[in-house]
Design a protein around this motif. Structure first.
Motif, PDB file in Angstrom:
ATOM      1  N   ALA A  45       0.846  -1.202   0.123  1.00 54.18           N
ATOM      2  CA  ALA A  45       0.010  -0.034   0.013  1.00 54.18           C
ATOM      3  C   ALA A  45       1.004   1.253  -0.146  1.00 54.18           C
ATOM      4  O   ALA A  45       2.128   1.151   0.472  1.00 54.18           O
ATOM      5  CB  ALA A  45      -0.948   0.034   1.170  1.00 54.18           C
ATOM      6  N   ASP A  67      -1.446  -1.065  -5.179  1.00 54.82           N
ATOM      7  CA  ASP A  67      -1.954  -1.208  -3.868  1.00 54.82           C
ATOM      8  C   ASP A  67      -3.128  -2.052  -3.699  1.00 54.82           C
ATOM      9  O   ASP A  67      -3.859  -2.101  -4.678  1.00 54.82           O
ATOM     10  CB  ASP A  67      -2.737   0.313  -3.691  1.00 54.82           C
ATOM     11  N   SER A 102       1.476  -0.078   4.196  1.00 52.02           N
ATOM     12  CA  SER A 102       1.530  -1.419   3.741  1.00 52.02           C
ATOM     13  C   SER A 102       1.599  -2.420   5.215  1.00 52.02           C
ATOM     14  O   SER A 102       0.799  -3.589   5.259  1.00 52.02           O
ATOM     15  CB  SER A 102       2.881  -2.011   3.268  1.00 52.02           C
ATOM     16  N   ILE A 142      -7.616   0.034   1.932  1.00 55.19           N
ATOM     17  CA  ILE A 142      -6.699  -0.904   0.987  1.00 55.19           C
ATOM     18  C   ILE A 142      -6.634  -2.315   1.558  1.00 55.19           C
ATOM     19  O   ILE A 142      -6.804  -3.251   0.738  1.00 55.19           O
ATOM     20  CB  ILE A 142      -5.308  -0.353   0.717  1.00 55.19           C
TER      21      ILE A 142
END
Length: 277
Positions: A45, A67, A102, A142
């Motif tokens: 991400a 993403d 992330s 995400i």
């Protein structure tokens, strides 16, 4: 994507008077090629945010992984081509954003999958326990989670400190009179208050720091009074990756966890200069 002007603040903070190291040792017109690499497996991400930052400073970006995709250690996420000083100026900020986002997305994805395996209707949500809302809230999305409130302006959430000052039923009455467009949520810690909130017309009831057995008692009481279908039930407090499946088995709608953003485990990404064009 997180607004570029928000991201640029981090560059300004990191280099208020320029990157003196690069300016001292690298000739101004030096060009370079570089790659951003995942140093572990997980959900990536912050790719769009990193891309926007590099492109703002004139660096050409080739996106290799997007993403929300799951990556393995060693995979190339971005390929960069541009002025060497610009690449190095953006490097740490871009990696920090990607690493944090992330890390959140990876954790959220794991919890969402664990919860859905037990009860597909239950949503996993973050909270406002963060000072980096644009970054953290997007990372939660995400990862497949819900953002909950983005700010104090989004929805009405009546908490214990409000109820210390105003009785529960009166607080709900005032909240519903305040706006027909705002969801009214009430945080409660007892069966009695949960029933009061439902009877008073709350849209969402947050059961705070209750054990599974206590939550079951609340749900049964709401069903007996014909109130369960009128409200969404959120549970929060004391929920961890180890016990979340136990809570997900209950007839609830949302599980929210502050640790998704206040205890982020950073995802390891790195940038390597691989030569000149």
């Amino acid at each position: 994507m997180v607004p570029l002007n928000y991201l640029l603040r981090f560059i300004e903070e990191d280099a208020p008077f320029g990157d003196v190291t690069s300016e001292a040792v690298i000739p101004e017109d030096t060009r370079a090629k570089a790659v951003v690499i995942a140093k572990q497996g997980g959900v990536i991400a912050g790719v769009e945010e990193a891309k926007a930052l590099f492109e703002h400073f004139g660096v050409k970006v080739e996106v290799r992984r997007r993403d929300g995709e799951e990556v393995e250690r060693g995979e190339v996420i971005l390929e960069l081509d541009g002025n060497a000083r610009s690449i190095l100026l953006v490097e740490r900020t871009a990696l920090n954003v990607m690493g944090r986002m992330s890390g959140i997305a990876t954790e959220v994805r794991g919890l969402v999958e664990k919860v859905r395996a037990v009860n597909p209707k239950v949503r996993v949500a973050g909270t406002r326990k963060t000072l980096l809302k644009p970054i953290d809230k997007r990372a939660i999305l995400i990862g497949g989670g819900e953002t909950h409130r983005f700010s104090l302006s989004d929805a009405i959430l009546i908490k214990d400190n409000h109820l210390t000052l105003v009785p529960l039923e009166e607080a709900i009455r005032r909240a519903k009179a305040f706006s027909v467009y705002k969801v009214v949520e009430v945080e409660v810690e007892t069966l009695e208050d949960a029933l009061k909130a439902a009877r008073a017309g709350a849209d969402v009831i947050m059961l705070d720091n209750m054990r599974p057995k206590e939550i079951e008692e609340v749900l049964e009481a709401l069903k007996r009074e014909g109130l369960r279908e009128n409200v969404k039930i959120e549970i929060s407090g004391g929920i961890t990756p180890e016990n979340i499946a136990e809570y997900a088995r209950l007839d609830v709608d949302v599980i929210s966890l502050g640790y998704l953003t206040h205890s982020v485990k950073n995802f390891d990404v790195s940038l390597d200069i691989i030569g000149r064009p």
